[in-house]
Write a protein that holds these residues in place. Structure first.
Motif, PDB file in Angstrom:
ATOM      1  N   SER A 267       9.579  -8.676  -1.521  1.00 42.72           N
ATOM      2  CA  SER A 267      10.361  -9.106  -0.264  1.00 42.72           C
ATOM      3  C   SER A 267      10.212 -10.575   0.144  1.00 42.72           C
TER       4      SER A 267
ATOM      5  N   GLU B 247      13.916  -2.685   4.071  1.00 43.95           N
ATOM      6  CA  GLU B 247      12.522  -2.928   4.691  1.00 43.95           C
ATOM      7  C   GLU B 247      12.213  -2.649   5.976  1.00 43.95           C
TER       8      GLU B 247
ATOM      9  N   SER C 232       5.913  -4.847   0.849  1.00 41.71           N
ATOM     10  CA  SER C 232       7.046  -4.829  -0.175  1.00 41.71           C
ATOM     11  C   SER C 232       6.955  -6.083  -0.969  1.00 41.71           C
TER      12      SER C 232
ATOM     13  N   HIS D 239       6.043  -4.504   6.545  1.00 38.93           N
ATOM     14  CA  HIS D 239       7.026  -4.709   5.372  1.00 38.93           C
ATOM     15  C   HIS D 239       6.967  -3.701   4.231  1.00 38.93           C
TER      16      HIS D 239
ATOM     17  N   ARG E 237      16.427  -6.318   5.894  1.00 39.19           N
ATOM     18  CA  ARG E 237      15.221  -5.822   6.772  1.00 39.19           C
ATOM     19  C   ARG E 237      15.614  -5.109   7.714  1.00 39.19           C
TER      20      ARG E 237
ATOM     21  N   TYR F 141       7.958 -10.665   3.283  1.00 37.16           N
ATOM     22  CA  TYR F 141       6.753 -10.488   3.170  1.00 37.16           C
ATOM     23  C   TYR F 141       6.061 -11.664   2.611  1.00 37.16           C
TER      24      TYR F 141
ATOM     25  N   MET G 209      17.730  -7.006  -0.544  1.00 37.91           N
ATOM     26  CA  MET G 209      16.684  -6.352   0.196  1.00 37.91           C
ATOM     27  C   MET G 209      16.740  -6.582   1.641  1.00 37.91           C
TER      28      MET G 209
END
Length: 278
Positions: free
Chosen positions: A12, A44, A9, A26, A277, A15, A275
């Motif tokens: 991210s 994610e 990603s 990811h 996870r 990431y 975003m």
């Protein structure tokens, strides 16, 4: 509507902290629905939630698979929109059928570390979203990007636009690489998807976003009108633009990305709220 399947990603913060190692650890399906029933998802997923086959990809409960004549996308996500305290479901099915297919990929840098492939410059789309309850048929576009390094290592900024015309599609791609060298190209895709380099139209500046992001497009006589801004983030913007291209009036989708802004510590601090996870 925009859908992006990420293996690694690229936006991210997790990431980035991992040094872009283990892309399948990811992964995310970004779904952006615009309008009165707007939704935005980008959860994610870890490697154990990713499954890949020759013609299919599963990321968590969502999946994409080729079915012979088209791409079938099953969505089962929850949104993460700024200002919304709860995570609303986004569930449904998308069917994309290419009207033209292009087999050629293009390098965005001399070493070939970043490649862009416009798979279907024109396509038909059938959208059936059970939640939040949306259904329509229309035109679409499908492409793919691949990189052997993080985006911010290769680029400072880029602008991209795509427009459907009467006889095909046009894509303009330009920006500044991390070493300071500019790049710009214009491609015309024939009705069968065959790409051909075209003369680059003039730069048409667009108004800055609310985040003061600079954006531009290529158009006849360097003139274009902003129709609507769909995505306005500190480092990214997606818009609809009205203009003339090679003498033809078109409506284009335009995107601008500022990777210097992306790596800003303040932006990196904010990203996990948008975003998460899983």
């Amino acid at each position: 509507m925009t859908i992006i399947a990420f293996l690694g990603s690229v936006f991210s913060p997790f990431y980035k902290r991992a040094g872009a190692a283990e892309p399948t650890d990811h992964a995310a399906l970004n779904v952006a629905l615009y309008g009165p029933r707007a939704r935005w998802t980008m959860t994610e997923r870890r490697r154990e939630a990713v499954s890949r086959e020759r013609d299919s990809l599963a990321i968590g409960p969502s999946s994409l698979r080729w079915t012979g004549d088209g791409l079938l996308i099953d969505i089962d996500e929850r949104d993460k929109r700024v200002g919304v305290p709860w995570r609303r479901p986004v569930r449904g099915r998308i069917r994309l059928v290419p009207e033209a297919v292009n087999a050629r990929a293009f390098s965005l840098d001399a070493e070939g570390r970043h490649r862009w492939h416009c798979i279907a410059p024109r396509a038909r789309i059938e959208v059936d979203i059970a939640e939040p309850g949306l259904s329509w048929r229309g035109s679409a576009y499908l492409d793919s990007n691949f990189g052997r390094e993080r985006l911010e290592e290769g680029f400072r900024v880029w602008h991209w636009s795509r427009a459907h015309g009467a006889s095909g599609a046009s894509v303009c791609y330009e920006g500044i690489r991390r070493d300071g060298s500019p790049f710009a190209s214009a491609l015309r895709f024939a009705a069968d998807g065959t790409p051909q380099l075209a003369e680059l139209p003039m730069v048409a500046p667009l108004p800055d976003t609310l985040w003061q992001m600079q954006r531009q497009v290529r158009a006849d006589r360097g003139h274009a009108s902003l129709v609507r801004t769909w995505e306005d983030a500190p480092f990214y913007a997606r818009s609809t633009v009205a203009m003339r291209l090679r003498g033809e009036p078109v409506t284009a989708v335009q995107e601008s990305l500022d990777l210097d802004r992306f790596v800003n510590p303040v932006v990196q601090f904010m990203l996990p709220y948008r975003m998460p996870r899983g």
